[in-house]
Design an enzyme around this catalytic site. Structure first.
Site, PDB file in Angstrom:
ATOM      1  N   SER A   1       0.793  -1.172   0.066  1.00 25.15           N
ATOM      2  CA  SER A   1       0.059   0.002  -0.050  1.00 25.15           C
ATOM      3  C   SER A   1       0.888   1.102   0.010  1.00 25.15           C
ATOM      4  O   SER A   1       1.833   1.526   0.849  1.00 25.15           O
ATOM      5  CB  SER A   1      -0.846   0.104   1.183  1.00 25.15           C
ATOM      6  OG  SER A   1      -1.530   1.113   1.521  1.00 25.15           O
TER       7      SER A   1
ATOM      8  N   HIS B   1      -0.798  -1.250  -4.240  1.00 25.22           N
ATOM      9  CA  HIS B   1      -2.345  -0.798  -3.782  1.00 25.22           C
ATOM     10  C   HIS B   1      -2.444   0.465  -3.382  1.00 25.22           C
ATOM     11  O   HIS B   1      -1.549   1.351  -2.788  1.00 25.22           O
ATOM     12  CB  HIS B   1      -2.703  -1.578  -2.443  1.00 25.22           C
ATOM     13  CG  HIS B   1      -3.840  -1.464  -1.788  1.00 25.22           C
ATOM     14  ND1 HIS B   1      -5.044  -2.398  -2.251  1.00 25.22           N
ATOM     15  CD2 HIS B   1      -4.349  -0.746  -0.703  1.00 25.22           C
ATOM     16  CE1 HIS B   1      -5.911  -1.761  -1.486  1.00 25.22           C
ATOM     17  NE2 HIS B   1      -5.887  -0.730  -0.510  1.00 25.22           N
TER      18      HIS B   1
ATOM     19  N   ASP C   1      -4.412   3.729  -2.075  1.00 29.75           N
ATOM     20  CA  ASP C   1      -5.498   4.101  -1.525  1.00 29.75           C
ATOM     21  C   ASP C   1      -6.072   5.697  -1.686  1.00 29.75           C
ATOM     22  O   ASP C   1      -5.319   6.569  -1.562  1.00 29.75           O
ATOM     23  CB  ASP C   1      -5.081   4.100   0.039  1.00 29.75           C
ATOM     24  CG  ASP C   1      -4.891   2.596   0.441  1.00 29.75           C
ATOM     25  OD1 ASP C   1      -6.011   1.999   0.386  1.00 29.75           O
ATOM     26  OD2 ASP C   1      -4.009   2.147   0.921  1.00 29.75           O
TER      27      ASP C   1
ATOM     28  N   MET D   1      -8.393   8.551  -0.387  1.00 25.67           N
ATOM     29  CA  MET D   1      -9.482   8.984   0.552  1.00 25.67           C
ATOM     30  C   MET D   1     -10.101  10.263   0.404  1.00 25.67           C
ATOM     31  O   MET D   1      -9.249  11.042   0.045  1.00 25.67           O
ATOM     32  CB  MET D   1      -8.970   8.909   1.884  1.00 25.67           C
ATOM     33  CG  MET D   1      -8.185   7.679   2.348  1.00 25.67           C
ATOM     34  SD  MET D   1      -7.372   7.437   3.967  1.00 25.67           S
ATOM     35  CE  MET D   1      -6.742   5.723   3.879  1.00 25.67           C
TER      36      MET D   1
ATOM     37  N   HIS E   1      -8.116   1.381  -4.448  1.00 24.11           N
ATOM     38  CA  HIS E   1      -9.010   1.097  -3.242  1.00 24.11           C
ATOM     39  C   HIS E   1      -9.689   2.504  -3.206  1.00 24.11           C
ATOM     40  O   HIS E   1      -9.232   3.627  -2.405  1.00 24.11           O
ATOM     41  CB  HIS E   1      -8.275   0.704  -1.979  1.00 24.11           C
ATOM     42  CG  HIS E   1      -9.091   0.452  -0.881  1.00 24.11           C
ATOM     43  ND1 HIS E   1      -8.494   0.400   0.545  1.00 24.11           N
ATOM     44  CD2 HIS E   1     -10.548   0.549  -0.559  1.00 24.11           C
ATOM     45  CE1 HIS E   1      -9.713  -0.035   1.212  1.00 24.11           C
ATOM     46  NE2 HIS E   1     -10.894   0.274   0.514  1.00 24.11           N
TER      47      HIS E   1
ATOM     48  N   MET F   1     -11.733   4.905  -1.029  1.00 23.55           N
ATOM     49  CA  MET F   1     -12.309   4.984   0.293  1.00 23.55           C
ATOM     50  C   MET F   1     -13.012   6.656   0.134  1.00 23.55           C
ATOM     51  O   MET F   1     -12.767   7.266   0.828  1.00 23.55           O
ATOM     52  CB  MET F   1     -11.556   5.059   1.372  1.00 23.55           C
ATOM     53  CG  MET F   1     -11.001   3.641   1.507  1.00 23.55           C
ATOM     54  SD  MET F   1      -9.666   3.634   2.598  1.00 23.55           S
ATOM     55  CE  MET F   1      -8.259   3.824   1.199  1.00 23.55           C
TER      56      MET F   1
ATOM     57  N   MET G   1     -11.907  -5.627   4.742  1.00 21.04           N
ATOM     58  CA  MET G   1     -11.093  -4.623   5.596  1.00 21.04           C
ATOM     59  C   MET G   1     -10.803  -5.464   6.972  1.00 21.04           C
ATOM     60  O   MET G   1     -11.696  -5.820   7.853  1.00 21.04           O
ATOM     61  CB  MET G   1     -11.874  -3.267   5.850  1.00 21.04           C
ATOM     62  CG  MET G   1     -11.724  -2.636   4.560  1.00 21.04           C
ATOM     63  SD  MET G   1     -10.085  -2.116   3.667  1.00 21.04           S
ATOM     64  CE  MET G   1      -9.134  -1.540   5.292  1.00 21.04           C
TER      65      MET G   1
ATOM     66  N   GLY H   1      -9.051   4.184   6.900  1.00 22.85           N
ATOM     67  CA  GLY H   1      -8.871   5.509   7.044  1.00 22.85           C
ATOM     68  C   GLY H   1      -7.224   5.614   7.340  1.00 22.85           C
ATOM     69  O   GLY H   1      -6.782   6.730   7.020  1.00 22.85           O
ATOM     70  N   PHE H   2      -6.664   4.902   7.911  1.00 28.44           N
ATOM     71  CA  PHE H   2      -5.372   4.906   8.392  1.00 28.44           C
ATOM     72  C   PHE H   2      -4.298   3.739   8.392  1.00 28.44           C
ATOM     73  O   PHE H   2      -4.805   2.546   8.399  1.00 28.44           O
ATOM     74  CB  PHE H   2      -5.162   5.577   9.856  1.00 28.44           C
ATOM     75  CG  PHE H   2      -6.036   6.777   9.978  1.00 28.44           C
ATOM     76  CD1 PHE H   2      -5.259   8.004   9.905  1.00 28.44           C
ATOM     77  CD2 PHE H   2      -7.410   6.787  10.167  1.00 28.44           C
ATOM     78  CE1 PHE H   2      -6.042   9.089   9.895  1.00 28.44           C
ATOM     79  CE2 PHE H   2      -8.075   7.908  10.499  1.00 28.44           C
ATOM     80  CZ  PHE H   2      -7.418   8.925  10.240  1.00 28.44           C
TER      81      PHE H   2
ATOM     82  N   GLY I   1      -1.125   1.599   9.576  1.00 36.04           N
ATOM     83  CA  GLY I   1      -0.500   1.160  10.992  1.00 36.04           C
ATOM     84  C   GLY I   1      -1.355   0.831  11.926  1.00 36.04           C
ATOM     85  O   GLY I   1      -1.000   0.893  13.069  1.00 36.04           O
TER      86      GLY I   1
ATOM     87  N   ASP J   1      -6.945  -6.151   3.675  1.00 37.44           N
ATOM     88  CA  ASP J   1      -6.441  -5.119   3.938  1.00 37.44           C
ATOM     89  C   ASP J   1      -6.393  -4.488   5.273  1.00 37.44           C
ATOM     90  O   ASP J   1      -7.466  -4.200   5.822  1.00 37.44           O
ATOM     91  CB  ASP J   1      -7.258  -3.962   2.995  1.00 37.44           C
ATOM     92  CG  ASP J   1      -6.472  -2.803   2.770  1.00 37.44           C
ATOM     93  OD1 ASP J   1      -5.193  -2.400   3.503  1.00 37.44           O
ATOM     94  OD2 ASP J   1      -6.956  -1.734   2.323  1.00 37.44           O
TER      95      ASP J   1
ATOM     96  N   GLY K   1       1.087  -2.139   4.155  1.00 37.05           N
ATOM     97  CA  GLY K   1       1.602  -0.965   4.006  1.00 37.05           C
ATOM     98  C   GLY K   1       2.810  -0.637   4.955  1.00 37.05           C
ATOM     99  O   GLY K   1       3.864  -0.667   4.553  1.00 37.05           O
ATOM    100  N   SER K   2       2.434  -0.438   6.231  1.00 36.40           N
ATOM    101  CA  SER K   2       3.492  -0.147   7.221  1.00 36.40           C
ATOM    102  C   SER K   2       4.737  -1.288   7.314  1.00 36.40           C
ATOM    103  O   SER K   2       5.533  -1.310   7.207  1.00 36.40           O
ATOM    104  CB  SER K   2       3.070   0.069   8.498  1.00 36.40           C
ATOM    105  OG  SER K   2       2.038  -0.734   8.973  1.00 36.40           O
TER     106      SER K   2
END
Ligand code: DX5
Ligand code: ZN
Length: 216
Positions: free
Chosen positions: A7, A32, A34, A36, A66, A68, A137, A142-143, A145, A175, A197-198
């Site tokens: 991500s 990926h 993202d 938002m 994705h 959102m 999900m 939204g975030f 980590g 995800d 992601g992280s």
């Protein structure tokens, strides 16, 4: 074969091409992406111009977008034109689901539907023929980590069983909070694509992290 889709949300945006180049391989070409809008989720990220630039810089990647955002149907065509290969919209969005999914497929892209953690997976059972993938999900969107929600594997397993019952080919993507410890639970439950992601970008060696997540 399970795929990892890093991500971009956890990449260094000042060095986005460099970070993405590090993780795009022939075996795992997915990124990926993202998006938002600050309304559907309480955060903002990146959009069309960033995707366009990234596609130009790294055309060999497969772009898994994705959305959102509250009204994804208003943007589907522009994301397709910007170079998306797959577009996932949220079940909880305000867009007409069937017609938007149909539009995504008509544009020649893979169509996905995503579920927030609180939405029962049964809600999408009647849509499985209209989609190429379901994105489960495993955190509130939204975030990056956040911690993996332990109920996600059972949701993946239920979807996999239903797709088998219907005889529909379906990719299941997960995800949120994916790392070397949580990935095996999702793979065992039937996930095909693991978004991370992280766990990928916040490490010294992102490719080693991808291999660990895949269990290689
Ligand atoms: C969250 C995004 C995710 C996020 C995952 O709303 O959809 O793709 O980047 O980040 P990690 O892997 O750090 O949980
Ligand atoms: Zn995502």
């Amino acid at each position: 074969m399970v795929q990892v889709a890093p991500s971009i949300l956890s990449a260094d945006f000042a060095n986005l091409e460099r970070d993405c180049r590090r993780v795009v391989t022939r075996d795992d070409p997915m990124l990926h992406f993202d998006v938002m809008d600050g309304v559907f989720v309480p955060n903002l990220s990146v959009g069309l111009p960033v995707l366009e630039s990234l596609v130009k810089a790294l055309p060999e990647a497969v772009y898994d977008v994705h959305l959102m955002i509250l009204r994804p149907h208003l943007f589907v065509e522009r994301f397709a034109r910007a170079g998306a290969d797959a577009i996932t919209i949220h079940f909880e969005s305000e867009s007409p689901l069937r017609s938007t999914l149909k539009q995504i497929r008509a544009l020649g892209l893979k169509a996905g539907v995503s579920l927030r953690p609180g939405t029962p997976v049964q809600e999408v059972y009647s849509l499985l023929e209209e989609v190429d993938l379901v994105l489960v999900m495993s955190v509130e969107p939204g975030f990056g980590g956040q911690a993996f929600l332990p109920e996600a594997p059972a949701r993946i397993a239920a979807l996999r069983a239903e797709a088998q019952r219907q005889g529909t080919p379906l990719l299941i993507e997960v995800d949120g909070g994916i790392n070397a410890a949580t990935a095996p639970l999702c793979i065992a439950a039937g996930a095909d694509i693991l978004v991370a992601g992280s766990a990928v970008f916040h490490t010294a060696d992102p490719m080693a992290a991808v291999r660990q997540i895949k269990g290689d």
